[in-house]
Design an enzyme around this catalytic site. Structure first.
Site: not given
Length: 487
Positions: A150, A179-180, A237, A184, A336, A242, A218
């Site tokens: 992405k 999509d990392h 983002d 997981k 964030k 995600h 985050e």
């Protein structure tokens, strides 16, 4: 024509000298090699603009591994470095692709058993020229599969343009959209938790679940991603990819089997069932100066160097309009400069319909399932139990957590980088943990509609102090339904 499910004997990494490669891709591949999971004959070819040779690329890789990979996972690093090769390339022109093809070799080995896997980690503006260059050089044949990092566009229209360009050269069964989060361990364990245990499925519905919370928080600010983040914001983002993937895994129906088609069919049904969000079901924010982990940090505009309306926080009340989830809100929250770094899913069950302990003054709390994804991987189920001891006031109750900590529950298992699973599946051609085109388009349709609501109602980011849990309106979004955010 569909590509055979054969292991690749070459892996081509675009953006091989970039940050993602140094922090994630090369360490993941080295760890896989140390565990004996890579095909023995696999060659890894890196390419980027940098004018370096094989030896310089291996030195760069060694430095990255020593910095980002724990020492106990670097076993046989010399063996891994010998797999690495490099070819400089300017992807904006066709000139260098012939030399790249020569370095990579034919799309299949002489005995027909090999194949080529490509990992494309470049700016979206380079996707089109790169695909054209690969076609020009004959690197898009039936034995070639491509992984796409992405962002895949900034809205539905631009995403379709990218997907159309890729589809010119690769059939859908050879496209691996990454999509990392799906790599997981705990995200995959969510599938096992739901579909390998009879305990949860009978109560995994609107009759027993009150609401679901998904938080991706985050502590960092822009962190060197100024150009990308100010164009994207929190919604594009984090939510579009995600968070919607996590929601789909929580809400999907049991697939008929654990294969790419069955799993992704069920996810896309959830995404298409998402109700359009109204103006009073979303809150957007932007951090101002404050303190995170005891350290003073600047506001977003100060970090950016100018004023901006880009959101760094989003909270959304979502609904999946189907039989299983009718009336169950899904509260999504991401931002964030929040107080802590945490990604978790909380499934909050309904209270018992009648408490026999009320007359004793016992306070009942609903059961909850907390699935921690990062920084710690764990699963906690809270139950009500009796407080030990005797007394004249009857039975007293308390919440008791039952915890499974990953990977501590499995002695001898390494804590893996998410990209290890995804790179291994790309090499072997397993699409189960990758995102299909119709999933991407359903996600963008829903997110684009939220942005349209923001624009139509002139909704601007509300300020919040760095180190807090976002604007007060985000707290009210849940509290007006009698729900408190899990903290």
């Amino acid at each position: 024509m569909a590509a055979p499910a054969i292991s690749a004997d070459r892996l081509l990494l675009f953006g091989a000298t970039g940050d993602l490669s140094r922090r994630m891709l090369l360490p993941s591949l080295c760890a896989l090699d140390a565990d004996g999971l890579l095909p023995e004959n696999l060659r890894i070819i890196g390419t980027a603009r940098s004018e370096i040779d094989d030896a310089e690329f291996r030195n760069m890789a060694r430095e990255a591994l020593e910095h980002f990979l724990p020492a106990e996972r670097r076993g046989g690093m010399a063996h891994f470095l010998n797999r690495l090769h490099y070819q400089a390339l300017d992807a904006t022109t066709l000139d260098g692709f012939d030399a790249l093809a020569e370095k990579v070799g034919p799309s299949t080995s002489e005995d027909g058993d090999g194949g080529l896997a490509i990992f494309l980690s470049t700016a979206p503006s380079l996707f089109g020229p790169t695909i054209a260059g690969l076609q020009h050089a004959g690197l898009t044949g039936d034995h070639v599969r491509i992984g796409l990092e992405k962002p895949l566009g900034t809205d539905l229209e631009s995403s379709c343009a990218i997907n159309d360009a890729v589809a010119e050269a690769f059939s859908e069964d050879r496209i691996f959209r990454i999509d990392h989060y799906l790599g997981k361990e705990t995200v995959q364990n969510l599938l096992a938790l739901r579909f390998a245990n009879i305990l949860f499925e009978p109560i995994w519905n609107c009759n027993y679940i009150d609401h679901v919370q998904i938080t991706v928080a985050e502590t960092v600010g822009l962190e060197g991603r100024v150009a990308f983040y100010d164009d994207a914001g929190a919604l594009r983002d984090m939510v579009q990819n995600h968070m919607l993937q996590l929601l789909a895994l929580v809400a999907m129906e049991p697939p008929t089997s654990f294969d790419a088609t069955a799993v992704r069919d069920e996810k896309v049904k959830v995404l298409r069932a998402l109700r359009k969000v109204s103006a009073d079901e979303t809150v957007t924010g932007q951090y101002r100066k404050g303190a995170v982990n005891g350290e003073a940090v600047p506001g977003y505009d100060e970090e950016l160097g100018r004023e901006s309306d880009t959101e760094t926080f989003a909270a959304i009340k979502a609904h999946v309009d189907n039989w299983r989830w009718k009336g169950v809100p899904f509260y999504l929250r991401t931002g964030k400069r929040l107080p802590e770094r945490v990604t978790e899913i909380i499934v909050k069950f309904r209270c018992v319909p009648h408490s026999i302990f009320e007359q004793m003054g016992a306070t009942m709390q609903p059961n909850s399932l907390v699935i921690g994804i990062q920084p710690e991987e764990n699963i906690t189920l809270t139950l009500m139990a009796k407080v030990p001891g005797l007394g004249n006031d009857g039975i007293r109750l308390r919440q008791v957590p039952l915890e499974i900590t990953m990977p501590d529950a499995f002695v001898g298992q390494h804590r893996r980088i998410a990209y290890e699973r995804l790179l291994l599946d790309l090499i072997h051609g397993d699409q189960t943990l990758f995102v299909r085109r119709d999933e991407v388009e359903a996600q963008w349709q829903w997110v684009d509609a939220i942005r349209e609501v923001w624009e139509a109602n002139d909704i601007k980011p509300k300020p919040y102090a760095a180190g807090t849990w976002g604007p007060s309106a985000a707290i009210a979004l849940a509290e007006r339904d009698g729900v408190s955010w899990h903290e």
